[in-house]
Design an enzyme around this catalytic site. Structure first.
Site, PDB file in Angstrom:
ATOM      1  N   LYS A 181       7.867  -6.590   2.569  1.00  0.00           N
ATOM      2  CA  LYS A 181       7.831  -6.769   1.411  1.00  0.00           C
ATOM      3  C   LYS A 181       8.878  -6.069   0.549  1.00  0.00           C
ATOM      4  CE  LYS A 181       3.126  -8.028   1.732  1.00  0.00           C
ATOM      5  NZ  LYS A 181       1.803  -8.067   1.033  1.00  0.00           N
TER       6      LYS A 181
ATOM      7  N   GLU B  81       2.528 -14.007  -2.719  1.00  0.00           N
ATOM      8  CA  GLU B  81       2.818 -13.494  -3.831  1.00  0.00           C
ATOM      9  C   GLU B  81       4.299 -14.225  -4.261  1.00  0.00           C
ATOM     10  OE1 GLU B  81       3.775  -9.949  -1.308  1.00  0.00           O
ATOM     11  OE2 GLU B  81       1.461  -9.626  -1.319  1.00  0.00           O
TER      12      GLU B  81
HETATM   13  P1  PGA Z   1      -1.262  -6.760   4.091  1.00  0.00           P
HETATM   14  O1  PGA Z   1      -0.227  -8.037   3.792  1.00  0.00           O
HETATM   15  O2  PGA Z   1      -1.197  -6.698   5.531  1.00  0.00           O
HETATM   16  O3  PGA Z   1      -0.713  -5.616   3.539  1.00  0.00           O
HETATM   17  O4  PGA Z   1      -2.420  -7.364   3.599  1.00  0.00           O
HETATM   18  C1  PGA Z   1       0.019  -8.989   4.648  1.00  0.00           C
HETATM   19  C2  PGA Z   1       0.902 -10.129   4.013  1.00  0.00           C
HETATM   20  O5  PGA Z   1       0.881 -10.205   2.849  1.00  0.00           O
HETATM   21  O6  PGA Z   1       1.711 -10.894   4.863  1.00  0.00           O
END
Ligand code: PGA
Length: 253
Positions: A12, A99
């Site tokens: 991210k 997202e």
């Molecule tokens: P997370 O994110 O492992 O922090 O829950 C997973 C993702 O959004 O791909």
């Protein structure tokens, strides 16, 4: 059918380039010491990709991007084209992460355009689907995921299906520490395979790689990855901690 496991780290909007290099160097070193049994991919921010491509040249770790434009080139300020990604050796792109759906208005139609454009340039999509908490509470989760699958995959030709990875990521489990139970995840994966099978047949549906994502960590990975329909994981937060990510990779082997 036996499908290879894939563990993909979605970084991210985290890490500066120097922080990212430290992290990827640990993974490269670990893989040299003891080759990973699972397939592994990392999706760092765009600013890291070129540098990482050089570092990962002789490594089995696959380099992925977190997003791509649905246009090839032109006056689209701030966008990155598949041609730019292909030029630096990117092999996978995460498409329609929740997202991106939630904060950047990405729809199934946009996801379809992005998937078409990258497949045309031989880059493989990791297409994200998953329901919100309200959808699950109102018992709409199967309907929502079915729509995300049919609106995109059903518009593609048969030979494209084996090139696609699906990531089932229930929105309520992303970054919340609340994971789907192995049964909840496996049920949805099996449902997705059925939906794909209805249009493309059992053989192609059987080849489809379906990852689970949503608060996967070293403690829960083993159980999730042992489920028959779970072919790997898309890992957010835990992919930013080398030890934790390596433990998840181990759990997949
Ligand atoms: P997370 O994110 O492992 O922090 O829950 C997973 C993702 O959004 O791909």
């Amino acid at each position: 059918m036996k499908r290879p496991k894939l563990i993909a780290g979605n970084w991210k909007m985290n890490t500066t380039l120097s922080e990212g290099i430290k992290l990827v160097d640990i993974l490269i070193h670990a893989q040299k010491k003891s080759p990973f049994k699972a397939r592994v991919a990392v999706a760092p921010p765009y600013t890291h990709l070129s540098e990482f491509r050089n570092k990962l040249m002789n490594s089995s770790i696959c380099l992925a991007a977190q997003n791509v434009s649905d246009k090839l080139s032109g006056a689209y300020t701030g966008e990155i084209s598949v041609l730019m990604l292909k030029d630096i050796g990117i092999r996978k792109v995460i498409i329609a992460h929740s997202e991106r759906r939630q904060y950047f208005g990405e729809t199934n139609d946009i996801a379809l355009e992005k998937i078409k454009i990258i497949l045309k340039h031989e880059i493989h999509p990791i297409y994200c689907v998953g329901e919100s908490l309200t959808d699950r509470e109102k018992d709409r989760h199967y309907a929502v995921v079915e729509e995300q699958i049919t609106a995109v995959l059903y518009k593609l030709s048969d030979e494209k299906i084996p090139k696609i990875t699906i990531a089932y990521e229930p929105v309520w489990a992303i970054g919340t520490g609340r994971t789907a139970t192995p049964d909840q995840a496996s049920d949805m994966h099996s449902f997705i395979r059925d939906v794909v099978g209805k249009r493309f047949g059992d053989d192609l549906a059987g080849q489809l790689q379906i990852l689970y994502g949503g608060s996967v960590n070293a403690a829960n990975a083993g159980e999730l990855l042992s489920m028959p329909h779970i072919d790997g994981a898309l890992v957010g937060g835990a992919s930013l901690k080398a030890d934790e990510f390596l433990a998840i990779i181990q759990a997949a082997g």
